[in-house]
Design an enzyme around this catalytic site. Structure first.
Site, PDB file in Angstrom:
ATOM      1  N   GLU A   1     -12.346   3.499  -1.311  1.00 56.48           N
ATOM      2  CA  GLU A   1     -11.851   4.602  -2.136  1.00 56.48           C
ATOM      3  C   GLU A   1     -11.596   4.157  -3.568  1.00 56.48           C
ATOM      4  OE1 GLU A   1      -8.354   6.122  -0.255  1.00 56.48           O
ATOM      5  OE2 GLU A   1      -9.444   6.784   1.531  1.00 56.48           O
ATOM      6  N   VAL A   2     -11.078   2.968  -3.731  1.00 57.42           N
ATOM      7  CA  VAL A   2     -10.727   2.476  -5.074  1.00 57.42           C
ATOM      8  C   VAL A   2     -11.718   1.375  -5.465  1.00 57.42           C
ATOM      9  CG1 VAL A   2      -8.938   1.444  -6.511  1.00 57.42           C
ATOM     10  CG2 VAL A   2      -8.294   2.993  -4.644  1.00 57.42           C
TER      11      VAL A   2
ATOM     12  N   ASP B   1       0.855  -1.194   0.000  1.00 52.05           N
ATOM     13  CA  ASP B   1       0.000   0.000   0.000  1.00 52.05           C
ATOM     14  C   ASP B   1       0.890   1.242   0.000  1.00 52.05           C
ATOM     15  OD1 ASP B   1      -3.214   0.547   0.997  1.00 52.05           O
ATOM     16  OD2 ASP B   1      -1.794   2.215   1.108  1.00 52.05           O
ATOM     17  N   ILE B   2       0.509   2.246  -0.786  1.00 51.55           N
ATOM     18  CA  ILE B   2       1.306   3.461  -0.926  1.00 51.55           C
ATOM     19  C   ILE B   2       1.279   4.313   0.348  1.00 51.55           C
ATOM     20  CG2 ILE B   2      -0.466   5.047  -1.829  1.00 51.55           C
ATOM     21  CD1 ILE B   2       1.583   5.749  -4.075  1.00 51.55           C
TER      22      ILE B   2
ATOM     23  N   HIS C   1     -10.113  -5.187  -3.446  1.00 51.76           N
ATOM     24  CA  HIS C   1      -8.793  -5.380  -2.838  1.00 51.76           C
ATOM     25  C   HIS C   1      -8.958  -5.827  -1.404  1.00 51.76           C
ATOM     26  CE1 HIS C   1     -10.001  -1.151  -2.554  1.00 51.76           C
ATOM     27  NE2 HIS C   1      -9.394  -1.084  -1.389  1.00 51.76           N
ATOM     28  N   MET C   2      -8.077  -6.721  -0.992  1.00 49.95           N
ATOM     29  CA  MET C   2      -7.976  -7.124   0.400  1.00 49.95           C
ATOM     30  C   MET C   2      -6.779  -6.408   0.996  1.00 49.95           C
ATOM     31  SD  MET C   2     -10.291  -9.254   1.342  1.00 49.95           S
ATOM     32  CE  MET C   2     -11.455 -10.464   0.735  1.00 49.95           C
ATOM     33  N   HIS C   3      -6.998  -5.735   2.099  1.00 51.52           N
ATOM     34  CA  HIS C   3      -5.889  -5.176   2.854  1.00 51.52           C
ATOM     35  C   HIS C   3      -5.373  -6.279   3.770  1.00 51.52           C
ATOM     36  CE1 HIS C   3      -6.954  -0.765   2.259  1.00 51.52           C
ATOM     37  NE2 HIS C   3      -8.133  -1.305   2.002  1.00 51.52           N
TER      38      HIS C   3
ATOM     39  N   ASN D   1     -12.934  -3.272   2.108  1.00 51.64           N
ATOM     40  CA  ASN D   1     -13.941  -2.223   2.194  1.00 51.64           C
ATOM     41  C   ASN D   1     -14.782  -2.237   0.925  1.00 51.64           C
ATOM     42  OD1 ASN D   1     -12.888  -1.195   4.666  1.00 51.64           O
ATOM     43  ND2 ASN D   1     -11.258  -0.186   3.521  1.00 51.64           N
TER      44      ASN D   1
HETATM   45  P1  AMP Z   1      -9.920   1.515   0.242  1.00 47.36           P
HETATM   46  O1  AMP Z   1     -10.317   2.682   1.097  1.00 47.36           O
HETATM   47  O2  AMP Z   1     -10.228   0.207   0.914  1.00 47.36           O
HETATM   48  O3  AMP Z   1     -10.491   1.628  -1.155  1.00 47.36           O
HETATM   49  O4  AMP Z   1      -8.345   1.543   0.155  1.00 47.36           O
HETATM   50  C1  AMP Z   1      -7.611   1.984  -0.960  1.00 47.36           C
HETATM   51  C2  AMP Z   1      -6.146   1.819  -0.615  1.00 47.36           C
HETATM   52  O5  AMP Z   1      -5.401   1.990  -1.791  1.00 47.36           O
HETATM   53  C3  AMP Z   1      -5.617   2.852   0.401  1.00 47.36           C
HETATM   54  O6  AMP Z   1      -5.068   2.158   1.517  1.00 47.36           O
HETATM   55  C4  AMP Z   1      -4.547   3.619  -0.396  1.00 47.36           C
HETATM   56  O7  AMP Z   1      -3.455   4.000   0.390  1.00 47.36           O
HETATM   57  C5  AMP Z   1      -4.194   2.597  -1.459  1.00 47.36           C
HETATM   58  N1  AMP Z   1      -3.630   3.149  -2.695  1.00 47.36           N
HETATM   59  C6  AMP Z   1      -4.118   4.150  -3.447  1.00 47.36           C
HETATM   60  N2  AMP Z   1      -3.354   4.342  -4.539  1.00 47.36           N
HETATM   61  C7  AMP Z   1      -2.355   3.430  -4.472  1.00 47.36           C
HETATM   62  C8  AMP Z   1      -1.232   3.120  -5.304  1.00 47.36           C
HETATM   63  N3  AMP Z   1      -0.972   3.790  -6.429  1.00 47.36           N
HETATM   64  N4  AMP Z   1      -0.401   2.117  -4.917  1.00 47.36           N
HETATM   65  C9  AMP Z   1      -0.640   1.438  -3.781  1.00 47.36           C
HETATM   66  N5  AMP Z   1      -1.680   1.683  -2.962  1.00 47.36           N
HETATM   67  C10 AMP Z   1      -2.529   2.666  -3.292  1.00 47.36           C
END
Ligand code: AMP
Length: 126
Positions: free
Chosen positions: A105-106, A35-36, A110-112, A97
């Protein structure tokens, strides 16, 4: 629930190689990368290569091979990052999420995978 997939989301761009990522693992159907903006010493995102918005979308429409690969990729990340759940000094949390209530957000599944320190309780009590 509609599952309209926006192919301009940042993880779709990562999968197309349009922006870089810090890869931890790549499998036939998945990519895992750091994660960035890490929230813990270990914070890896595991994504399917297919165009799925959320976990429920994936569970409904992904093939058995994709689902098996995704599940095993998450476990492999735990092994690579030395996050044994059986170890009293270790452990991890896996979170996905979805949607506005999940603060997603994205809009690509994705699994954190989080670990490397005690993570507290799952949710703040309000
Ligand atoms: P979510 O709120 O579950 O959608 O989490 C999105 C995650 O993506 C966040 O933890 C961000 O820090 C991560 N993220 C966004 N852009 C990037 C990227 N270019 N590379 C790696 N992680 C990212």
């Amino acid at each position: 629930m509609a599952h309209d997939y926006d192919d301009q989301n940042i993880f779709a761009k990562i999968l197309r190689g349009e922006i870089p990522n810090d890869t931890v693992l790549e499998t036939e159907h998945c990519l895992a990368f750091n994660d960035i903006s890490p929230q813990a010493p270990v914070h890896v995102l595991v994504i399917p290569k297919g165009a799925y918005v959320s976990y429920d979308h994936f569970a409904a429409e992904a093939s058995d091979a994709e689902i098996a690969d995704f599940t095993r990729a998450i476990g492999e990340v735990c092994r690579i990052k030395d996050l044994s759940g059986a170890d009293a000094a270790g452990g991890f949390r896996v979170i996905s999420n979805a949607g506005p209530h999940g603060s997603q957000e994205v809009p690509h599944l994705h699994m954190h995978v989080l670990g490397g320190r005690p993570l507290g309780r799952l949710l703040d009590r309000e």
